[in-house]
Design a protein around this motif. Structure first.
Motif, mmCIF file in Angstrom:
data_model
loop_
_atom_site.group_PDB
_atom_site.id
_atom_site.type_symbol
_atom_site.label_atom_id
_atom_site.label_comp_id
_atom_site.label_asym_id
_atom_site.label_seq_id
_atom_site.Cartn_x
_atom_site.Cartn_y
_atom_site.Cartn_z
ATOM 1 N N GLU A 30 26.587 15.233 7.175
ATOM 2 C CA GLU A 30 26.120 14.847 5.836
ATOM 3 C C GLU A 30 25.796 16.100 5.027
ATOM 4 N N ASN A 31 26.341 16.173 3.830
ATOM 5 C CA ASN A 31 26.100 17.307 2.939
ATOM 6 C C ASN A 31 24.900 16.996 2.052
ATOM 7 N N VAL A 32 23.813 17.699 2.268
ATOM 8 C CA VAL A 32 22.574 17.425 1.544
ATOM 9 C C VAL A 32 22.344 18.513 0.503
ATOM 10 N N GLU A 33 22.111 18.077 -0.732
ATOM 11 C CA GLU A 33 21.826 19.006 -1.817
ATOM 12 C C GLU A 33 20.318 19.014 -2.072
ATOM 13 N N TRP A 34 19.718 20.186 -2.178
ATOM 14 C CA TRP A 34 18.274 20.303 -2.416
ATOM 15 C C TRP A 34 18.026 20.640 -3.872
ATOM 16 N N LYS A 35 17.166 19.870 -4.521
ATOM 17 C CA LYS A 35 16.832 20.098 -5.922
ATOM 18 C C LYS A 35 15.340 19.931 -6.138
ATOM 19 N N LYS A 36 14.852 20.570 -7.181
ATOM 20 C CA LYS A 36 13.467 20.346 -7.581
ATOM 21 C C LYS A 36 13.363 18.978 -8.240
ATOM 22 N N LEU A 37 12.239 18.319 -8.018
ATOM 23 C CA LEU A 37 12.063 16.981 -8.594
ATOM 24 C C LEU A 37 12.179 17.023 -10.117
ATOM 25 N N GLY A 38 11.707 18.112 -10.722
ATOM 26 C CA GLY A 38 11.801 18.242 -12.174
ATOM 27 C C GLY A 38 13.222 18.372 -12.686
ATOM 28 N N ILE A 77 15.772 16.541 -11.503
ATOM 29 C CA ILE A 77 16.447 15.240 -11.452
ATOM 30 C C ILE A 77 15.659 14.123 -12.125
ATOM 31 N N ALA A 78 14.412 14.423 -12.528
ATOM 32 C CA ALA A 78 13.583 13.362 -13.096
ATOM 33 C C ALA A 78 12.632 13.921 -14.147
ATOM 34 N N GLU A 79 12.242 13.057 -15.066
ATOM 35 C CA GLU A 79 11.211 13.386 -16.038
ATOM 36 C C GLU A 79 9.886 12.819 -15.538
ATOM 37 N N ILE A 113 -2.141 7.165 -13.468
ATOM 38 C CA ILE A 113 -0.917 7.314 -12.681
ATOM 39 C C ILE A 113 0.120 8.095 -13.490
ATOM 40 N N MET A 114 1.196 8.507 -12.834
ATOM 41 C CA MET A 114 2.290 9.210 -13.502
ATOM 42 C C MET A 114 3.595 8.462 -13.262
ATOM 43 N N ARG A 115 4.513 8.626 -14.204
ATOM 44 C CA ARG A 115 5.830 7.970 -14.110
ATOM 45 C C ARG A 115 6.889 9.018 -13.778
ATOM 46 N N VAL A 116 7.735 8.694 -12.789
ATOM 47 C CA VAL A 116 8.884 9.527 -12.439
ATOM 48 C C VAL A 116 10.125 8.745 -12.837
ATOM 49 N N ARG A 117 10.831 9.213 -13.858
ATOM 50 C CA ARG A 117 12.021 8.502 -14.361
ATOM 51 C C ARG A 117 13.240 9.394 -14.151
ATOM 52 N N LEU A 118 14.202 8.928 -13.365
ATOM 53 C CA LEU A 118 15.396 9.712 -13.067
ATOM 54 C C LEU A 118 16.200 9.976 -14.331
ATOM 55 N N PHE A 147 18.963 2.995 -9.050
ATOM 56 C CA PHE A 147 17.893 2.277 -8.355
ATOM 57 C C PHE A 147 17.847 2.662 -6.881
ATOM 58 N N ILE A 148 19.011 2.869 -6.283
ATOM 59 C CA ILE A 148 19.055 3.269 -4.871
ATOM 60 C C ILE A 148 18.349 4.605 -4.684
ATOM 61 N N THR A 149 18.612 5.558 -5.565
ATOM 62 C CA THR A 149 17.952 6.862 -5.448
ATOM 63 C C THR A 149 16.449 6.733 -5.639
ATOM 64 N N SER A 150 16.025 5.855 -6.573
ATOM 65 C CA SER A 150 14.592 5.630 -6.775
ATOM 66 C C SER A 150 13.947 5.101 -5.504
ATOM 67 N N CYS A 151 14.600 4.144 -4.868
ATOM 68 C CA CYS A 151 14.057 3.571 -3.622
ATOM 69 C C CYS A 151 14.049 4.614 -2.507
ATOM 70 N N TYR A 152 15.109 5.410 -2.473
ATOM 71 C CA TYR A 152 15.186 6.478 -1.475
ATOM 72 C C TYR A 152 14.041 7.468 -1.664
ATOM 73 N N LEU A 153 13.808 7.897 -2.906
ATOM 74 C CA LEU A 153 12.714 8.826 -3.180
ATOM 75 C C LEU A 153 11.367 8.208 -2.833
ATOM 76 N N ASN A 154 11.224 6.926 -3.084
ATOM 77 C CA ASN A 154 9.975 6.236 -2.770
ATOM 78 C C ASN A 154 9.661 6.331 -1.280
ATOM 79 N N TYR A 155 10.670 6.182 -0.436
ATOM 80 C CA TYR A 155 10.473 6.355 1.004
ATOM 81 C C TYR A 155 10.247 7.831 1.346
ATOM 82 N N LEU A 156 10.979 8.708 0.690
ATOM 83 C CA LEU A 156 10.835 10.124 0.965
ATOM 84 C C LEU A 156 9.411 10.598 0.679
#
Length: 649
Positions: free
Chosen positions: A11-19, A21-23, A111-116, A121-130
């Motif tokens: 699996e090729n995994v790309e690493w990025k800062k949360l900022g 990929i999301a606001e 609270i804060m909002r993280v908006r891709l 939606f799949i990535t949002s759910c994935y991040l939620n688990y991460l």
């Protein structure tokens, strides 16, 4: 190769800062209603804290907001909401994903909002688990600041590194973890239903005992027995207790006195107390029905009252049960945020029986409360076991830059642990015991004779010497039993201590041989004083200060069962223990404690029976706990394994 290994292979995994990929946005809406603003629903802190997935049914709080806030703080499908601050670090960055556009709703300023930026939606759910994974949270915690309230800034959140596998892999991970989550949730619901049923039994008898009819009947029975006359008196609360305000704690120094707010202990400890006698704490704002009984020194903030109780008229614990049973909510002076005043509380009426009857009722209700507490202790244990399974697999799936272990190695270790448990028990059958009794009769041994002996007459106590945590060394070759671990990490016995020290450090510490007991001499809670673990390892271990070693010739597990749970020992211990803030029991006083001591074969037989009961109740390899553990381990394993990518250099 397992399915998980196959899934993550190459699996090729790309690493990025949360900022990248999301606001991330904060500055949400306040919990207020302001004249001239528009009515709106509010997604608040607890809505996010308690829910992994958020839909339109969850926000229930009604507030107002200006039009620009409604536009800027809206909730869209796939938005992730996080908790950026809390009194405890573990509660930071708990998250939930919006499963739909939630109209006429805004998010709270807590609270804060993280908006891709590229919505998925799949990535949002994935991040939620991460965000739940241990590896992610370890890095998160390094960016947290604050002493009394822990916080992570928006700028720090934007710098968090996020591993991004392919969308197909993300989807498989989310589906796998969702299945485990659903299984755990269903089992938790079953356990909570059982707890609720037992709670209702307690509440039924509590309400009945505190009713005027029951109090009169109890009075009549005791009067008939003692030839005394007992009558109920109707009194106002101000006649039996004085209500006192709380104060801010921030100017106080650090200490060991707990600080209470309307939610209970705040996790803050200071060097002064507001009051040090038995009291009932009654919230002034917020959760006004959440009353507390406290019988040690404390400090209370201004959101909660404490009471100076006249114990010549009313037993403090009886007053607590009365307040706990009273419908305090009807006294609130604010319909939006529950609030109480001293003047209103002072006029609360109660039926007050004589002290003798109060004692009897408190005794009964304490027993019910104990039964209920036991239930609460057991069921959350089972839930926690499920949760540990879940966390295990989650970490395997979500730890991308840490080398993971293979399934076979984990399975080998699990098999070893099961074998160890079976060897530990060595259960004696009843048939064997009958034969043993016959043999004892022939040779003239009184197998069932029990003598009460002092601990000083059956063994020798030694005090441990100082062992600071700085001595702990993962590469050390000597096992070390720290007194703090006895009542937090160990059960009745241990073969392998969880920490180690070097041989050089061990030379200066007290030695623990096979069969010795290691006893905690001190704690803030008297229940934890004299907690004991029997050391059953094959090599010499060591222990340190605040612990005692008991060397003897009896069955070590029998003594461990007695030390940890026998009522006759607990009663003696409670009388001998000394201290207020920190409770301590010296080895000199331990020597005076008497216990019943049967013959060694009987001790062994008792241990066999108790081990079996302990297994049925607590061992995760049998019964419902086994089912919980298996499902949880599956979930956690697959979660962590699915997310276990190697970070390229």
């Amino acid at each position: 190769m397992s399915k998980i290994d196959e899934l993550l292979k190459n699996e090729n995994v790309e690493w990025k800062k949360l900022g990248e990929i999301a606001e991330i946005t904060g500055a949400g809406v306040d919990k207020k209603k302001v004249l001239g603003e528009l009515p709106i629903k509010l997604l608040n802190y607890m809505d996010v804290y308690k829910n992994q997935y958020i839909n339109s049914n969850i926000p229930t709080m009604n507030v107002t907001a200006p039009e620009n806030k409604i536009q800027n703080c809206n909730i869209e499908f796939g938005d992730i909401f996080v908790t950026p601050s809390s009194e405890t670090i573990d509660d930071i960055f708990r998250s939930g994903v919006a499963t739909e556009d939630i109209f006429n709703t805004v998010y709270s300023y807590h609270i804060m909002r993280v908006r891709l930026k590229n919505k998925s939606f799949i990535t949002s759910c994935y991040l939620n688990y991460l965000f739940q994974s241990e590896n992610f949270r370890e890095k998160l915690y390094k960016r947290v600041f604050g002493n009394t309230r822990k916080t992570i800034a928006k700028s720090e959140i934007e710098q968090l590194q996020i591993p991004i596998p392919s969308i197909e892999t993300q989807e498989k991970i989310v589906k796998t973890l969702d299945k485990f989550t659903n299984h755990v949730t269903e089992l938790q619901a079953e356990l909570q239903a059982e707890l609720q049923a037992r709670s209702k039994q307690y509440e039924y008898y509590r309400d009945m005992l505190l009713s005027e009819d029951s109090l009169n009947k109890i009075s009549e029975k005791i009067a008939d027995f003692s030839k005394k006359e007992y009558r109920l008196k109707t009194v106002y609360l101000e006649e039996i207790a004085k209500i006192r305000n709380g104060k801010d704690w921030k100017s106080l120094g650090k200490g060991d006195i707990p600080v209470y707010g309307s939610g209970g202990k705040m996790g803050v400890y200071v060097d002064q107390y507001a009051y040090d006698k038995p009291t009932v704490l009654i919230p002034r704002k917020g959760s006004i029905e959440n009353v507390f009984y406290v019988d040690g020194p404390f400090w209370n903030v201004d959101t909660i009252f404490y009471t100076e109780i006249n114990d010549e008229k009313i037993i403090p614990k009886f007053f607590y049960y009365f307040i706990e049973n009273y419908d305090i909510s009807k006294l609130s002076i604010d319909s939006t945020r529950p609030s109480l005043t001293q003047s209103i509380l002072n006029k609360v009426k109660m039926n007050l029986p004589p002290i003798e009857i109060q004692n009897k009722i408190v005794e009964i209700l304490d027993k019910f409360q104990s039964l209920l507490s036991d239930t609460k202790g057991l069921l959350p244990q089972e839930i926690e076991q499920r949760q540990k399974q879940y966390e295990y697999y989650r970490e395997k799936l979500l730890t991308f830059d840490v080398e993971g272990e293979t399934i076979s190695r984990q399975t080998d270790r699990q098999t070893d642990r099961q074998t160890d448990r079976q060897t530990d028990r060595q259960v004696i059958s009843s048939d064997y015991f009958i034969i043993l009794k016959e043999a004892a009769d022939i040779v003239g041994i009184k197998l069932f004779e029990v003598e009460w002996k002092t601990l000083g007459s059956i063994g020798v106590f030694e005090n441990g010497t100082g062992m600071p945590k700085s001595l702990f060394n993962e590469s050390g070759n000597v096992g070390a039993i720290h007194y703090g671990h006895i009542y937090t990490k160990y059960n009745l016995s241990v073969k392998q201590p969880i920490v180690r020290v070097t041989k050089q450090s061990a030379d200066n510490l007290k030695k623990v041989n096979t069969g010795d007991l290691v006893i905690a001499k001190t704690s803030e809670n008297i229940e934890d004083v004299m907690k004991t673990v029997a050391y059953l390892g094959n090599t010499i271990a060591v222990t340190g200060g605040h612990a005692a070693i008991f060397k003897h010739n009896e069955n070590p597990k029998y003594l461990s069962y007695v030390f940890n749970g026998a009522n006759y020992l607990l009663r003696q211990k409670n009388k001998l223990a000394r201290g207020v803030k920190v409770i301590e029991l010296s080895t000199t006083d331990m020597k005076k404690i008497k216990i019943p001591l049967p013959s060694l074969p009987v001790q062994e037989y008792i241990v066999a029976i108790l081990d079996e009961f302990d297994t049925l109740v607590n061992d995760i390899s049998q019964g419902l706990p086994r089912e919980i553990e298996l499902r949880k381990k599956q979930y956690e394993y697959y979660r962590e394994k699915l997310l276990d990518f190697k970070r390229s250099n």
